[in-house]
Design a protein around this motif. Sequence first.
Motif, PDB file in Angstrom:
ATOM      1  N   ARG A 221       0.835  -1.197   0.000  1.00  0.00           N
ATOM      2  CA  ARG A 221       0.000   0.000   0.000  1.00  0.00           C
ATOM      3  C   ARG A 221       0.872   1.251   0.000  1.00  0.00           C
ATOM      4  O   ARG A 221       1.951   1.266   0.584  1.00  0.00           O
ATOM      5  CB  ARG A 221      -0.906  -0.007   1.231  1.00  0.00           C
ATOM      6  CG  ARG A 221      -1.960   1.083   1.250  1.00  0.00           C
ATOM      7  CD  ARG A 221      -3.040   0.739   2.265  1.00  0.00           C
ATOM      8  NE  ARG A 221      -2.498   0.597   3.605  1.00  0.00           N
ATOM      9  CZ  ARG A 221      -2.358   1.605   4.464  1.00  0.00           C
ATOM     10  NH1 ARG A 221      -2.675   2.837   4.100  1.00  0.00           N
ATOM     11  NH2 ARG A 221      -1.889   1.387   5.676  1.00  0.00           N
TER      12      ARG A 221
ATOM     13  N   VAL B  16      -7.357   2.594  -5.072  1.00  0.00           N
ATOM     14  CA  VAL B  16      -8.120   1.518  -4.446  1.00  0.00           C
ATOM     15  C   VAL B  16      -9.601   1.845  -4.516  1.00  0.00           C
ATOM     16  O   VAL B  16     -10.044   2.890  -4.027  1.00  0.00           O
ATOM     17  CB  VAL B  16      -7.692   1.320  -2.978  1.00  0.00           C
ATOM     18  CG1 VAL B  16      -8.504   0.192  -2.335  1.00  0.00           C
ATOM     19  CG2 VAL B  16      -6.209   1.025  -2.896  1.00  0.00           C
TER      20      VAL B  16
ATOM     21  N   SER C 156      -6.445   6.572  -1.513  1.00  0.00           N
ATOM     22  CA  SER C 156      -5.712   5.361  -1.173  1.00  0.00           C
ATOM     23  C   SER C 156      -5.245   4.691  -2.454  1.00  0.00           C
ATOM     24  O   SER C 156      -6.022   4.541  -3.402  1.00  0.00           O
ATOM     25  CB  SER C 156      -6.606   4.413  -0.361  1.00  0.00           C
ATOM     26  OG  SER C 156      -5.900   3.289   0.053  1.00  0.00           O
TER      27      SER C 156
ATOM     28  N   GLU D 242      -2.386   1.508  -4.146  1.00  0.00           N
ATOM     29  CA  GLU D 242      -1.619   0.303  -3.868  1.00  0.00           C
ATOM     30  C   GLU D 242      -0.865  -0.108  -5.119  1.00  0.00           C
ATOM     31  O   GLU D 242      -1.149   0.362  -6.231  1.00  0.00           O
ATOM     32  CB  GLU D 242      -2.551  -0.831  -3.413  1.00  0.00           C
ATOM     33  CG  GLU D 242      -3.556  -1.258  -4.463  1.00  0.00           C
ATOM     34  CD  GLU D 242      -4.613  -2.220  -3.944  1.00  0.00           C
ATOM     35  OE1 GLU D 242      -4.783  -2.273  -2.713  1.00  0.00           O
ATOM     36  OE2 GLU D 242      -5.256  -2.887  -4.772  1.00  0.00           O
TER      37      GLU D 242
ATOM     38  N   GLU E 104      -3.209  -2.326   8.937  1.00  0.00           N
ATOM     39  CA  GLU E 104      -4.506  -2.615   8.333  1.00  0.00           C
ATOM     40  C   GLU E 104      -5.605  -2.807   9.367  1.00  0.00           C
ATOM     41  O   GLU E 104      -6.780  -2.907   9.023  1.00  0.00           O
ATOM     42  CB  GLU E 104      -4.398  -3.888   7.469  1.00  0.00           C
ATOM     43  CG  GLU E 104      -3.393  -3.784   6.325  1.00  0.00           C
ATOM     44  CD  GLU E 104      -3.717  -2.643   5.379  1.00  0.00           C
ATOM     45  OE1 GLU E 104      -4.908  -2.436   5.086  1.00  0.00           O
ATOM     46  OE2 GLU E 104      -2.779  -1.942   4.954  1.00  0.00           O
TER      47      GLU E 104
END
Length: 380
Positions: free
Chosen positions: A43, A114, A120, A122, A166
């Motif tokens: 990530r 994401v 976000s 990744e 996470e």
Amino acid sequence: MSGSAPIYVSRLVRLPLLDAEGVAIGRLDDVVLSPSSPGAPPRVLGFVASVQRRRIFVNANRVGEIDASGIRLSSGTVDLRRFALRPGELLARRDVLDRPSGADVVNDLALQAVTGRYRSWEVAAVSVGPRGLLRRRRAARITPWHEAAALFDVGPEARQVAEFRELHPADMAQRIAGLAPERRRALAEAMDDERLADVLEELPEDEQVRLIESLDIERAAERDELLRAMEPEEALPLRRLLEYEGDTAGGLMTPEPVVLGPDTTVAEALARLRDVDLAAALAAQVFVVHPPTETPTGPYIGAVGFQRLLRERPASAIVDCIDDGNEPVLPDLPEAEVAKRLAAYDAVAVAVCDEGGRLVGAVTVDDVLDRVLPEGWRDR
């Protein structure tokens, strides 16, 4: 990174860093990655940018948009502290590009927004190709990230850090509370300020103080920023605790014991003590004060134990049930003296009052035992 099209790290570096108005304030140098946890892609934690001849960290949460024109911030402010890589982090350009991958080397990393997560990104894929002169003769090929997962494996400690990132803050706080002090400190130092602030909010006050005081000198210098990142009502008790030395009553105390006004009835007091979320040592008594009842309170009156409350009429005012003795202590009383005071009164807790006679907290027998007994004594 608008839409669903991936963007490559090699095309991101040297792009301008733009403020919320679109004005260039620096340029991008690298991408900070969290190594993959089992089954999950690496990530993007943030970006390293050069601003005013200084390399700084830009949290991914502060980035509003990424496209060919640059990386645009969602707000006009950046943290100008010098960037330092923390345990459990990778730099895409420095640590991954040009690394061997089988018979080939890594040419690039593809980053993907994401779905369902605001701000976000990744790693979606890895571009690999032949070494040396063969690069000109054979085209690079794109492989899914999981086929090159070894590139992002930086050891079991870093993997645990990635897995912790996470978790929900409440789950992370529960896990951290059960770790040995050194492991707890290492994980705390690996978190960014916003994440650490979220975790601190989920911990009891004594654990908050213990965790902050365990940080190294450089990170502890960020204490005020950590506190600003916390919700004000969560940060205020912690600020008060940090005013006292750790080996005193003030450093040991819980700043939020059960505090009630003098006219509260016995029935109401017992109802408060039955709260299932209340620690046993705190549920053993109530502290009676003149308003206000939030610490630091009005003038302290006294304490009433749970057993005494059970023997009184439910409609009685708790001010009429106060136990004799068990005088409060000052915040600067050394912890050894606090332990002696608890033993002398055979008490479960003792009130801590300031010079003005206002209740600022209470030290429980559990607080003292946690300090004077060896680490992990509860587990044994």
